[in-house]
Write an enzyme that holds these catalytic residues in place. Structure first.
Site, PDB file in Angstrom:
ATOM      1  N   PHE A   1      -1.254  -5.572  -3.714  1.00  0.00           N
ATOM      2  CA  PHE A   1       0.149  -5.658  -2.812  1.00  0.00           C
ATOM      3  C   PHE A   1      -0.276  -5.275  -1.292  1.00  0.00           C
ATOM      4  CE2 PHE A   1       1.698  -4.541  -6.916  1.00  0.00           C
ATOM      5  CZ  PHE A   1       2.965  -5.335  -7.127  1.00  0.00           C
TER       6      PHE A   1
ATOM      7  N   VAL B   1      -1.197  -0.891  -4.169  1.00  0.00           N
ATOM      8  CA  VAL B   1      -0.594  -1.030  -2.772  1.00  0.00           C
ATOM      9  C   VAL B   1      -1.547  -0.601  -1.707  1.00  0.00           C
ATOM     10  CG1 VAL B   1       1.105   0.061  -1.451  1.00  0.00           C
ATOM     11  CG2 VAL B   1       1.479  -0.403  -3.813  1.00  0.00           C
ATOM     12  N   CYS B   2      -1.736  -1.507  -0.849  1.00  0.00           N
ATOM     13  CA  CYS B   2      -2.808  -1.327   0.401  1.00  0.00           C
ATOM     14  C   CYS B   2      -2.366   0.073   1.019  1.00  0.00           C
ATOM     15  CB  CYS B   2      -3.014  -2.723   1.148  1.00  0.00           C
ATOM     16  SG  CYS B   2      -4.044  -2.216   2.372  1.00  0.00           S
ATOM     17  N   VAL B   3      -3.643   0.873   1.048  1.00  0.00           N
ATOM     18  CA  VAL B   3      -2.956   1.987   2.098  1.00  0.00           C
ATOM     19  C   VAL B   3      -2.716   1.727   3.677  1.00  0.00           C
ATOM     20  CG1 VAL B   3      -5.540   2.734   2.489  1.00  0.00           C
ATOM     21  CG2 VAL B   3      -3.634   4.470   2.738  1.00  0.00           C
TER      22      VAL B   3
ATOM     23  N   ALA C   1       0.591  -0.159   3.667  1.00  0.00           N
ATOM     24  CA  ALA C   1       1.770   0.791   3.397  1.00  0.00           C
ATOM     25  C   ALA C   1       1.808   1.997   4.539  1.00  0.00           C
ATOM     26  CB  ALA C   1       1.320   1.789   2.147  1.00  0.00           C
TER      27      ALA C   1
END
Lengths: 130, 135, 100, 100, 135, 130
Positions: F39, F77-79, F82
């Site tokens: 994501f 989820v890409c940090v 995010a």
């Protein structure tokens, strides 16, 4: 003159929130009133206090919070749009059985009627989005 | 201000690919309670919102298109559809949902809500408004 | 190579760009609002009719139904597939490019 | 009436739709990626040149600078304004329509 | 799999109006560590990403365009720009940032990273790839 | 065949997350492997447990969580994306001084390298976005 502003996209992804912020600041600087800023669609994502943008970039959420505190700006997040996207305040968390909230300082969650009221009460309503 | 303002909701997005049509309709339905002079305009891909026979079951999404049929009950009965937008898309008025309202001043006669107008007429309608929202 | 297009050709240049860069023999799959590109008798039908001379063009059935578009409204030659057909097309082609 | 356009005319139909519906005497303000519509010598310049015959067209200076577009790249007649000028245009016109 | 794959990052969005260009560049810079065969393509409004003299200070946004100059140091040195896209936008190669890389196999000679190619050449390049990401 | 999927837009606003979900489900049903769902951009907003969509609509976040638990799907989820948008897990909350987290069950936060790895390891990478 009395302005209201509608913001329809989230922070960073689209420039809409940036332009809305710069417009609002310029309107206040020119001595106009800003009756309300209404956040709809993904615009509700401007109202989370959980963001940590890179140090060398602007902090879009904090910028709105600060402008609100300096000018007693009314920042309203649409409740229906917020429920779809996971923006909650303490009341909403309680009502929907969530274990916490994430709303940023200076924002409040309310209904779509606040947008219509802004349209009725303001001389101009400007929409910023995708 | 005790005034009544002329509100136009312009719909320019196709349904389902994005949420704008759906959430835009929610604004119109809530806004109907404020007793303003309301109309809707369907321009460009917005005309696809009124296409008949939408069935979202296989796509696993919510079908909000039946809610357009409720507009008449909320006294939202001026739905302007741009003729040129229909034509460019290979559509005709017969492709649109037959939306109606009941005119209490005319013995509750059922009347059509959709009015297909030319681009020039649409341009005039825009100029008449006080507040324009774009979805 | 499979190309997917998810935007309406009436509002976005994505389909035009895709077709300008896709080679003969490519598969084109119209999804989401991209399925409007398959409509017969529209201002942009010719673009897809030309593509059909050298490529296969598909449209995602669930997205057509969601938008109330019956198969008889499509440009002849455009084939309808389901999500399973989408998976098959993605398998059969060596790579997939999404024209977002 | 003030019309704002925030999308590139090369990728989106927004500017074309706006100019088709805006009346003579309107103000058009290009913002965000919409400022690309003000570029001289492009495939879409004629559209704006025609509009300039009956309307005023403005472009937001901060958005031009962000994109590296100097004023001498604009179609002659397109005027550059700042955020304060945007506020003035919104005040001077009786209403604002955003072609999102 | 010990293979090297051919990765192409296609850039089709203008900078600043949306975040895709900026976050796409972050993917390319991170991806450079994986020692794959990487190239970038600039098509449509994507060519605006390479415009010289971007200055976001008045718009109050981050100017990420200097980061393109770092690509050469990360051995990302094949930046294909579609000629037709430049022309349609009234741009020429002289409008683009002068991006370079140093060729260690040629006594660290500084060489240009940007290669303006025709649409037909771009089409061929797409076909050669193993993985395509689109920003 | 081994697929990976990239989701670049948030729930409800764009159909991207819906199509990605239907594709992933169909791929699994056909006996394929799905190596990872990554994501990025606003796609990270699919990973919040704070949504409360209307009762008569699909619950996009729960759907992903359930698919992950049924098929041991790796939802990443890409940090960096995010952080810009306010999606946090317990670690991130601690690191960035947040007073809570909002990540949904079955999702994990990690780096962009996970996307590149998915591209290298998978036979096909499909991107769904705006």
């Amino acid at each position: 003159m009395k302005f209201s502003v509608m913001v329809n996209e989230g922070p960073y992804t689209h420039q809409a929130s940036d332009t809305a912020y710069q417009f609002t600041r310029a309107a206040l600087a020119a001595g106009h009133e800003v009756f309300r800023v209404f956040f709809y669609h993904d615009g509700v994502n401007n109202g989370t206090r959980m963001t940590t943008p890179p140090q060398d970039d602007r902090n879009i959420v904090d910028r709105w919070s600060e402008l609100a505190s300096e000018h007693e700006l009314d920042l309203v997040v649409c409740v229906a749009a917020a429920q779809r996207r996971g923006i909650v305040d303490a009341d909403e968390a309680k009502r929907n059985g969530k274990d916490g909230d994430n709303i940023a300082p200076g924002f409040r969650i309310s209904g779509l009627g606040q947008l219509i009221e802004a349209g009725i009460q303001s001389d101009r309503l400007l929409v910023f989005g995708d | 201000m005790s005034e009544t303002k002329k509100f136009m909701y312009i719909n320019r997005h196709a349904p389902h690919g994005t949420v704008y049509a759906h959430e835009g309709l929610e604004v119109v339905l809530i806004g109907a309670a404020f007793e303003q002079d309301v109309c809707m305009a369907f321009i460009g891909d917005g005309v696809f919102q009124l296409k008949q026979d939408q069935d979202t079951s296989e796509a696993g999404m919510k079908n909000f298109s039946p809610a357009y049929r409720a507009l008449g009950d909320y006294e939202v009965n001026k739905l302007y559809v741009e003729r040129e937008s229909l034509q460019e898309r290979g559509l005709s008025e017969a492709d649109l949902m037959p939306l109606t309202w009941e005119d209490e001043d005319d013995d509750w006669a059922e009347k059509p809500s959709i009015r297909v107008v030319s681009r020039a007429e649409m341009s005039d309608l825009l100029e008449e408004q006080d507040v324009i929202l774009n979805f | 190579m499979l190309h997917t297009v998810n935007k309406s050709p009436f509002e976005s240049s994505s389909l035009r760009t895709c077709l300008a860069l896709a080679r003969a023999g490519s598969d084109i799959l119209l999804i989401e609002d991209g399925v409007y590109g398959g409509l017969a008798g529209s201002a942009h039908s010719t673009m897809v009719e030309d593509a059909l001379k050298s490529m296969k063009v598909y449209a995602l059935g669930p997205d057509l139904k969601a938008r109330g578009l019956a198969e008889d409204r499509l440009i002849p030659g455009v084939q309808v597939v389901g999500y399973d057909g989408f998976v098959d097309l993605a398998s059969a082609n060596d790579k997939v490019q999404s024209w977002l």
